[in-house]
Motif scaffolding. Structure first.
Motif, mmCIF file in Angstrom:
data_model
loop_
_atom_site.group_PDB
_atom_site.id
_atom_site.type_symbol
_atom_site.label_atom_id
_atom_site.label_comp_id
_atom_site.label_asym_id
_atom_site.label_seq_id
_atom_site.Cartn_x
_atom_site.Cartn_y
_atom_site.Cartn_z
ATOM 1 N N PHE A 134 0.817 -1.214 0.000
ATOM 2 C CA PHE A 134 0.000 0.000 0.000
ATOM 3 C C PHE A 134 0.850 1.263 0.000
ATOM 4 C CE2 PHE A 134 -2.356 3.221 2.467
ATOM 5 C CZ PHE A 134 -3.391 3.405 1.587
ATOM 6 N N LEU A 135 1.872 1.275 0.833
ATOM 7 C CA LEU A 135 2.676 2.490 0.912
ATOM 8 C C LEU A 135 3.612 2.532 -0.283
ATOM 9 C CD1 LEU A 135 3.401 2.873 4.647
ATOM 10 C CD2 LEU A 135 1.649 3.883 3.248
ATOM 11 N N LEU A 136 3.732 3.690 -0.861
ATOM 12 C CA LEU A 136 4.354 3.776 -2.175
ATOM 13 C C LEU A 136 5.826 4.029 -2.067
ATOM 14 C CD1 LEU A 136 1.540 6.083 -2.963
ATOM 15 C CD2 LEU A 136 1.703 3.742 -3.670
ATOM 16 N N ARG A 190 1.109 4.609 -6.471
ATOM 17 C CA ARG A 190 0.661 3.380 -7.111
ATOM 18 C C ARG A 190 0.831 2.207 -6.164
ATOM 19 N NH1 ARG A 190 -0.695 2.654 -12.116
ATOM 20 N NH2 ARG A 190 -0.425 0.618 -13.056
ATOM 21 N N PHE A 191 -0.112 1.280 -6.231
ATOM 22 C CA PHE A 191 -0.141 0.221 -5.222
ATOM 23 C C PHE A 191 0.226 -1.122 -5.815
ATOM 24 C CE2 PHE A 191 -3.435 3.371 -4.549
ATOM 25 C CZ PHE A 191 -2.996 3.908 -3.367
ATOM 26 N N ASN A 192 0.506 -2.063 -4.933
ATOM 27 C CA ASN A 192 0.734 -3.431 -5.343
ATOM 28 C C ASN A 192 -0.476 -4.245 -4.894
ATOM 29 O OD1 ASN A 192 1.529 -6.041 -5.715
ATOM 30 N ND2 ASN A 192 3.608 -5.732 -4.955
ATOM 31 N N PRO A 193 -1.463 -4.420 -5.775
ATOM 32 C CA PRO A 193 -2.741 -4.990 -5.324
ATOM 33 C C PRO A 193 -2.609 -6.430 -4.833
ATOM 34 C CG PRO A 193 -2.732 -4.632 -7.687
ATOM 35 C CD PRO A 193 -1.477 -4.048 -7.180
ATOM 36 N N LEU A 194 -1.649 -7.174 -5.387
ATOM 37 C CA LEU A 194 -1.516 -8.569 -4.974
ATOM 38 C C LEU A 194 -1.091 -8.672 -3.513
ATOM 39 C CD1 LEU A 194 -2.102 -10.871 -6.800
ATOM 40 C CD2 LEU A 194 0.354 -11.253 -7.073
ATOM 41 N N HIS A 205 -9.556 7.401 -3.029
ATOM 42 C CA HIS A 205 -10.396 8.424 -2.402
ATOM 43 C C HIS A 205 -9.571 9.696 -2.248
ATOM 44 C CE1 HIS A 205 -12.783 10.300 0.824
ATOM 45 N NE2 HIS A 205 -13.782 9.573 0.373
ATOM 46 N N LEU A 206 -10.291 10.789 -2.282
ATOM 47 C CA LEU A 206 -9.648 12.100 -2.148
ATOM 48 C C LEU A 206 -8.862 12.190 -0.846
ATOM 49 C CD1 LEU A 206 -9.630 14.980 -3.353
ATOM 50 C CD2 LEU A 206 -11.566 15.470 -1.890
ATOM 51 N N MET A 207 -9.393 11.538 0.191
ATOM 52 C CA MET A 207 -8.853 11.725 1.529
ATOM 53 C C MET A 207 -7.859 10.644 1.911
ATOM 54 S SD MET A 207 -9.913 14.292 3.116
ATOM 55 C CE MET A 207 -11.214 15.476 3.367
ATOM 56 N N VAL A 208 -7.415 9.824 0.929
ATOM 57 C CA VAL A 208 -6.672 8.633 1.346
ATOM 58 C C VAL A 208 -5.367 8.982 2.055
ATOM 59 C CG1 VAL A 208 -5.532 8.214 -0.851
ATOM 60 C CG2 VAL A 208 -5.967 6.343 0.681
ATOM 61 N N TRP A 209 -4.656 9.980 1.560
ATOM 62 C CA TRP A 209 -3.369 10.302 2.198
ATOM 63 C C TRP A 209 -3.544 11.181 3.403
ATOM 64 C CZ3 TRP A 209 -0.537 6.704 1.031
ATOM 65 C CH2 TRP A 209 -0.547 6.161 -0.252
ATOM 66 N N LYS A 210 -4.702 11.777 3.476
ATOM 67 C CA LYS A 210 -4.909 12.709 4.581
ATOM 68 C C LYS A 210 -5.553 11.996 5.771
ATOM 69 C CE LYS A 210 -5.801 17.572 4.337
ATOM 70 N NZ LYS A 210 -6.428 18.621 3.550
ATOM 71 N N VAL A 211 -6.443 11.071 5.476
ATOM 72 C CA VAL A 211 -7.210 10.454 6.556
ATOM 73 C C VAL A 211 -6.909 8.969 6.682
ATOM 74 C CG1 VAL A 211 -9.522 9.898 7.342
ATOM 75 C CG2 VAL A 211 -9.062 12.132 6.405
ATOM 76 N N PHE A 212 -7.113 8.223 5.597
ATOM 77 C CA PHE A 212 -7.108 6.773 5.746
ATOM 78 C C PHE A 212 -5.705 6.201 5.923
ATOM 79 C CE2 PHE A 212 -11.086 7.523 3.377
ATOM 80 C CZ PHE A 212 -11.935 7.110 4.378
ATOM 81 N N ALA A 213 -4.743 6.690 5.149
ATOM 82 C CA ALA A 213 -3.398 6.120 5.287
ATOM 83 C C ALA A 213 -2.808 6.422 6.665
ATOM 84 C CB ALA A 213 -2.488 6.638 4.182
ATOM 85 N N PRO A 214 -2.881 7.674 7.154
ATOM 86 C CA PRO A 214 -2.400 7.885 8.523
ATOM 87 C C PRO A 214 -3.166 7.066 9.546
ATOM 88 C CG PRO A 214 -2.702 9.980 7.422
ATOM 89 C CD PRO A 214 -3.259 8.943 6.517
ATOM 90 N N LYS A 215 -4.481 6.949 9.335
ATOM 91 C CA LYS A 215 -5.272 6.160 10.288
ATOM 92 C C LYS A 215 -4.783 4.722 10.310
ATOM 93 C CE LYS A 215 -8.255 4.914 13.103
ATOM 94 N NZ LYS A 215 -7.780 5.118 14.460
ATOM 95 N N LEU A 216 -4.523 4.195 9.100
ATOM 96 C CA LEU A 216 -4.018 2.822 9.008
ATOM 97 C C LEU A 216 -2.694 2.692 9.731
ATOM 98 C CD1 LEU A 216 -3.781 -0.030 7.798
ATOM 99 C CD2 LEU A 216 -2.732 1.014 5.826
ATOM 100 N N MET A 217 -1.791 3.647 9.492
ATOM 101 C CA MET A 217 -0.489 3.566 10.142
ATOM 102 C C MET A 217 -0.629 3.601 11.657
ATOM 103 S SD MET A 217 1.487 3.285 7.678
ATOM 104 C CE MET A 217 3.060 3.405 8.493
ATOM 105 N N PHE A 218 -1.492 4.507 12.139
ATOM 106 C CA PHE A 218 -1.645 4.625 13.590
ATOM 107 C C PHE A 218 -2.303 3.383 14.165
ATOM 108 C CE2 PHE A 218 -0.395 8.638 15.429
ATOM 109 C CZ PHE A 218 -0.015 9.334 14.308
#
Lengths: 1075, 219
Positions: free
Chosen positions: A28-30, A432-436, A1023-1036
């Motif tokens: 997920f993280l690029l 860009r992600f690695n979907p597999l 999503h528009l908010m992926v780097w602002k909301v979801f990715a940090p949320k995932l990391m935390f």
């Protein structure tokens, strides 16, 4: 009890989750590949034309020397000058020199808004405006360990061209560009509290060096403004002072500037209203850029060319390179600022606009070709589009050169468009992600959650069957096989796939085994639909929406509140909250369900309702400690979050200090009180020493430390040395006291005081079996309350076997054991208390109130659970110690709630970096210690609740119903008495399975939240908010899980340690008494 | 007997549901610029009033409420006064609960209180009508074996549905959709009303469905 199997199972569950997180995050993280090629003078222009000289490096450049003043965190707003503003705030109108110069000498100076790419941290920005490339998300973590820049960059090119680069200021530069400077004067940057060292160091050196002639490029990086923002926020008199100082610096530099020298004043990033940065809000990305040259450099302002207001940060790289006559760094994707180059009509020195753009386009094209040959992540169709665009441009340009006409405006526009689209393509494909890998991670995590659930439901069977060995072995085999296969086929083995295969195989095998051995009907899915798990489901669903993640703190509190109300409502629904109506007693006894006596029911439900009240009050009060996300518009961060040294009103400061001190002492007092109540402070062991001495001492140290750090800098000038010393000594002392306490606790966790009463008539040849009395209180009444005649069933039985003859009750020697009833929970409570104090020290002082709330709420949850299980003790069919879902969900959600209520947010700018400086005001040399401190600070609530998790198992035993049966049966001494936690020793099998179940449930709840945030990141990755909301949320969330699970293991390990110590105690007792 | 009771209850519920409808229609016809979102409090109080009137009338006419032992006027009066006090207390109770759930304390206190009034009307008023001002009886009704007649079961269902509806109504508030019904307390009061209507519909159906399992102790 089975210690090793339980720990092994838990460790395995944790590993499964870690592998899942690792796999997903890896996909997920690029990551962007770094191109380690460098430009040289030869490859700049050769095929372009013959009109210009072939080697442009040796041509006289437009600018001979450059002075670059980097003012860290010079926000665009700071640079603006508004003469009409009568009452400017501390950060407004403090840099009049910029505005005055641009208006009075328009062809010499310009002021732009300089837009950085997120992440807006200093090291990323230095990399950005020297290499000219775009950062990726993965770079964020490197802020502490800045290592050398390997990509081609401006400093390297300047060195190649023989320019003498002199650097002074922020020492980050030296670690980024080791040995690249002609001369460097670095100053330590890590200490955020230090506003002046770096700036004063620069000011002492810059003017002599400027007056001398031993430089071509002078870089000075001022840190004062940034540190002032971090320490006081922008709206503080110190900021005005700092900005005024910068104004003076710029003025004197301009005065000394020669005609062939360009002055660049720039901020590397902006700051939020609280003085933080790192995110991508406009306040953080928009800095100021001021260009000034001694000779006229810009076109007259009335020229038809429309100048841009906003300049991307990467554009500085090609501009400076071409102005100085050096090649553009290889991997730059910036675009030259055309207004600094003469339009081709009058080309006195240096490159014209068309030429500059052409060089830029060629360089970017070459980079794109190299990059796309190395990495396949740029989509082929956009690549081919860019290629055709480039060939068109190339044809047109070459033909215009052949004709000797300057490039047409259309050509210039299309070149600019080409550069823009390359930049956008790169930006898109480096996201860009690695979907597999993502799918594999999701699968592993999903299986992991199922696994946790199965283990928690079948804990008895799983422990008996020793089901772990085969799956783990099979998993290792499969992992090894995959590795070998990969090496044969691909030539190398990728760790993530081997791990993924191993874990998936092990999980599948385990689940299959569990399905085979599971008794029929145990794994029914219907009781999953109870309200507590519904709350968990809602919580997980809320992680899928950005609005709910933004207001996460309130959402969690809402759910917790609902779950808290569920306890009394559910008990009332079952008819257990109120005493059974007296009419029922007239029924025949056979039909009557067993029920508790009304007085007990009344007392327990009273406790229950009071605990619900305390829980609700804590929840409501905890809302006032929240911090604010930038997305929450009208939101004020809690006043308790500002460190005392930042509070300017002295009365308010004193009030805050007193409040914090009161809660600190309440924290220590409550712990002490609880331990004393259960008789855990009677023995002479080291554990009691910890509770009696170390805990209060550490609290005193903390209180003094707060007092010292809260004093304004200039109040006690003559004591400054002492204060500085105290700021180092006091927190370190507190840390070491707490650390010592934890160590002692681990070494000797027993808090039992044994008092042997000499037998009255022990003349008989055969010693009568001793009668054990375990007492928990000190006073005689308390002793009576906690009377434990049967200390340990097995010992007694063995003793009975030994000497079954003498049964005279008076002749027995009695052993009294104080604190035996809470032998398991006391060390755990003490450990939580010590850790809580340690983590409180890492927080702003005002958070002491929130920590006190945490303690109260945890106690309320425990008592709620205890009295509800007491009330329903006669109804429940589940095994003896099993902890139901509701309290576990409550416990786990409370951890998330207090994550927010201690001022944390799942965003990177809100990380409280100040924690790294507690006890280390001078900064650190390594990276491990500050990272640990910041981690402990960020996840303190998760850690506390994780360590305390086994308390959920012990508390119903601690609060066991006393004297219910004895009062009825006339004081029967054997069997039915209160044994509290000694019940666990009596049923070691059930104890270990209940502990496993509880921990598996806790891990399941946390794992489900990780799974939900992983799903959110995977589903909403566009999503528009992926780097602002979801990715940090995932990391935390993932980090919280990792930290939390480690500390769950710590808590369980402590329980095991206590258990083995208790076993040893009994072993010691046994020979003594039976001698 | 079952059929009769269920039919009676269904018609009473139909009347109550009708009262919600009337409560929405009356201000629509009489008040200018009326809309459920815009002039929400008008709608809310009109629904409250209609439901209250119909509730009291229906249960008074049907005589569901427990037979009073004394028939003196003073006793009846004191019962009435106690009922009013209980109603007020329940409004305050709901207000507190809603504030604890996260409604702002000072801002929009009127809206919060109006929601509390609505919730009290939908839940407490029915309790008052059916069980009288007797908290022990209320606590007894909301337990598994506490229902003593179909009316008690219907009270359980409608009350539960109203409260759960209001609870669910809070869910869309944090979403960034900017709809007029996300404004506090519109979604919650709509949720409560919706839950109430659902409960009115569900109660007869549920009782009919489970009539074999339901056994009531005789009063």
């Amino acid at each position: 009890m089975k210690r090793l199997p339980v720990l092994a199972l838990l460790l395995w569950i944790c590993c499964v989750f870690y592998v899942g997180i690792f796999l997903f995050v890896g996909g997920f993280l690029l990551v962007r590949l770094e191109v380690n090629r460098t430009s040289s003078c030869k490859d700049v222009l050769p095929p372009a034309s013959n009109s210009t000289s072939p080697d442009f490096c040796h041509e006289s450049p437009r600018v001979r020397r450059v002075v670059i003043l980097i003012v860290d965190a010079l926000k665009a707003e700071f640079a603006r000058y508004d003469p009409g503003n009568v009452s400017p705030r501390p950060f407004e109108n403090k840099l009049p020199v910029l505005g005055e110069t641009t208006s009075s000498r328009p062809s010499h100076a310009r002021l732009y808004t300089f837009r950085a790419d997120p992440p807006t941290t200093t090291m990323q920005r230095i990399k950005g405006f020297t290499t000219g490339s775009l950062p990726t998300f993965i770079d964020v973590g490197n802020n502490f360990a800045s290592s050398a820049v390997l990509e081609d960059n401006l400093i390297h090119q300047l060195g190649q061209a023989g320019k003498r680069v002199v650097f002074m200021g922020d020492d980050t530069w030296v670690s980024l560009f080791p040995k690249k400077f002609h001369r460097s004067l670095p100053f330590p940057s890590f200490n955020v509290k230090d506003l002046h060292t770096v700036d004063n160091g620069i000011l002492q050196n810059i003017f002599p060096i400027m007056d001398g002639d031993d430089w071509d490029v002078l870089i000075a990086h001022f840190l004062g403004v940034d540190h002032c923002g971090h320490r006081f926020g922008p709206d503080h008199p110190a900021m005005a002072e700092k900005l005024t100082q910068m104004d003076g610096v710029i003025r004197s530099v301009i005065k000394r500037l020669q005609d062939d020298t360009l002055l660049v004043v720039m901020g590397d990033h902006g700051m939020t209203d609280t003085g933080d940065h790192g995110g991508e809000s406009q306040k953080e990305t928009d800095a100021a850029l001021f260009l000034y040259s001694g000779s006229p450099l810009f076109p007259a302002p009335d020229a038809q060319q429309v100048e841009p207001e906003v300049v991307p940060q990467t554009d500085l790289v090609p501009t400076l390179a071409l102005l100085l006559g050096i090649p553009i760094p290889y991997s730059s994707v910036g675009q030259v600022m055309l207004q600094l180059f003469p339009s081709s009509l009058d080309a006195p020195v240096g490159l014209s606009q068309g030429e500059a753009l052409w060089i830029n386009v060629k360089q970017v094209h070459r980079f794109l070709e190299t990059y796309s040959s190395m990495a396949k992540d740029i989509p082929a169709d956009s690549l081919s589009q860019l290629r055709t665009l480039f060939s068109q441009i190339s044809d047109q340009y070459l033909s215009s050169i052949r004709d000797g006409t300057p490039p047409s405006p259309q050509l210039v526009a299309s070149m600019q468009e080409y550069l823009n689209s390359v930049r956008e393509t790169c930006r898109a494909s480096w996201a860009r992600f690695n979907p597999l890998k993502m799918a594999a991670g999701l699968l592993v995590l999903g299986f992991g959650c199922t696994l946790c659930y199965v283990i928690s439901e079948l804990s008895v069977v799983v422990l008996e069957g020793a089901m772990l060995k085969t799956p783990v072995l099979a998993g290792l085999l499969v992992g090894g096989a995959v590795a070998v296969g990969q090496i044969f086929i691909l030539g190398y083995a990728e760790v993530s796939w081997c791990l993924g295969a191993a874990v998936l195989c092990a999980e599948a095998l385990f689940l299959w085994q569990a399905r085979r051995v599971c008794p029929r009907g145990r794994l029914s899915h219907w009781h999953l639909l109870t309200l507590p798990l519904l709350m968990l489901l809602l919580r997980c669903a809320s992680l899928l929406s950005d609005s709910y993640v933004i207001s996460e703190g309130r959402v969690v509190t809402f759910l917790l509140f609902s779950l808290g109300l569920y306890f009394p409502l559910q008990l009332n629904w079952d008819g257990l909250l109120v005493p059974a109506p007296s009419t029922d007693t007239q029924k025949p006894h056979g039909l009557l369900a067993p029920s508790l006596p009304p007085s007990v029911v009344r007392r327990e439900s009273g406790t229950l309702l009071i605990c619900t009240g305390i829980l609700v009050a804590c929840l409501y009060l905890s809302l006032s400690f929240h911090s604010c996300r930038e997305e929450q518009g009208a939101c004020q961060p809690s006043v308790f979050l500002t460190p005392l040294s930042r509070v300017q009103d002295s009365r308010l400061r004193n009030l805050h200090y007193v409040l914090s001190l009161a809660s600190l002492s309440a924290w220590a007092f409550l712990l002490h009180r609880w331990l004393r109540h259960y008789g855990n402070l009677n023995c002479t062991g080291v554990c009691v020493f910890t509770a009696r001495c170390l805990l209060p001492l550490a609290s005193i140290c903390m209180g003094l430390h707060w007092a010292v750090s809260a004093t304004p800098e200039d109040t006690f000038r003559n004591l400054a040395e002492l204060i500085r010393l105290a700021q180092v000594i006091l927190p370190r002392l507190a840390f070491s006291l707490l650390g010592l306490g934890m160590l002692l606790l681990w070494l000797d966790p027993l808090t039992v005081f044994l008092k042997t009463r000499a037998p009255l008539n022990s003349r008989g040849s055969v010693m009568p079996p001793p009668r054990y009395r375990a007492s928990t209180g000190i006073s005689p009444q308390a002793e009576l309350h906690h009377l434990i005649p049967q200390l340990y069933q097995r010992i007694r039985q063995s003793l009975d076997d030994e000497g079954a003859k003498g049964t005279d009750p008076d002749g027995r020697p009695a052993v009294e054991a104080y604190g035996l009833g809470t032998v398991y929970s006391a060390p755990l409570v003490l450990l939580c208390g010590l850790m809580g104090l340690g983590m409180l020290l890492l927080h702003p002082e005002g958070m002491a109130l929130s920590f006190l709330l945490l303690l109260l709420q945890a106690a309320a949850i425990l008592h709620l659970h205890a009295s509800s299980s007491n009330l329903s003790s006669l109804q429940s069919q589940s095994s003896l110690f099993s902890v139901p879902w509701a309290p576990v969900v409550l416990w786990s959600l409370a951890a998330s709630q207090f994550f927010h209520a201690t001022g944390h947010l799942p965003t990177f700018p809100s990380i409280q970096w100040g924690a790294a400086f507690v006890g280390f005001p001078q900064g650190h040399t390594g990276t491990v210690l500050p990272a640990t401190l910041v981690t402990l600070n960020t996840f303190s609530s998760q850690i506390l609740f994780a360590v305390g998790c086994p308390l959920l198992l012990f508390w119903p035993l601690v609060c066991e119903l006393r004297g219910t049966r004895t009062s009825r049966s006339g004081g029967g001494e054997d069997g039915d008495e209160v044994v509290m936690e000694m019940r666990l020793r009596e049923n070691p099998q059930q104890f270990s399975s209940a502990l496993l179940q509880l921990t598996a449930r806790y891990l399941f709840i946390n794992g489900a939240q990780v799974l939900a945030s992983v799903c959110a990141a995977a589903i909403l990755r566009r999503h528009l908010m992926v780097w602002k909301v979801f990715a940090p949320k995932l990391m935390f969330e993932a980090s919280a899980f990792i930290v939390g699970s480690v500390f769950v293991l710590v808590g369980v390990a402590l329980v095991m340690r206590v258990d083995s110590a208790v076993a040893r105690l009994f072993q010691r007792l046994l020979p003594e008494s039976s001698r | 007997m079952w059929e009769v009771e269920i039919r009676g209850m269904a018609s009473a519920h139909a009347l109550l549901a009708g009262s919600v409808l009337v409560g929405s229609l009356v201000p629509a016809l009489s008040v200018e610029n009326f809309s459920v979102y815009g002039t929400h409090l008008v709608w809310l109080y009109s629904v409250c009033g209609c439901v209250a009137i119909v509730n009291i009338t229906v249960f008074w006419l049907l005589g569901i409420s427990p037979p009073t032992k004394k028939h003196t006027l003073s006793y009846k009066l004191s019962r009435l006064i106690r009922s009013c006090v209980y109603f007020l207390l329940s409004c305050l109770f709901f207000h507190t609960v809603v504030v604890l759930y996260g409604a702002s304390l000072l801002e929009s206190a009127l809206e919060t209180f109006s929601l509390a009034v609505l919730l009290s009307t939908l839940t407490t008023l029915r309790c008052l009508c059916m069980l009288g001002p007797n908290v022990q009886a209320w606590i007894r009704v909301f337990s598994r074996d506490g229902a003593m007649s179909v009316w008690d079961t219907s009270l359980q269902i409608t009350t539960g549905c109203s409260v759960v509806g209001a609870w669910l109504g809070a869910f869309p508030i944090p979403l960034d959709w900017d709809r007029p019904w996300q404004v506090w307390p519109v979604s919650c009061s709509l949720g409560a009303t919706g839950g109430f209507l659902t409960g009115l519909l569900a109660a007869p159906i549920w009782i009919r469905w489970h009539r074999k399992q339901l056994t009531y102790k005789l009063k």
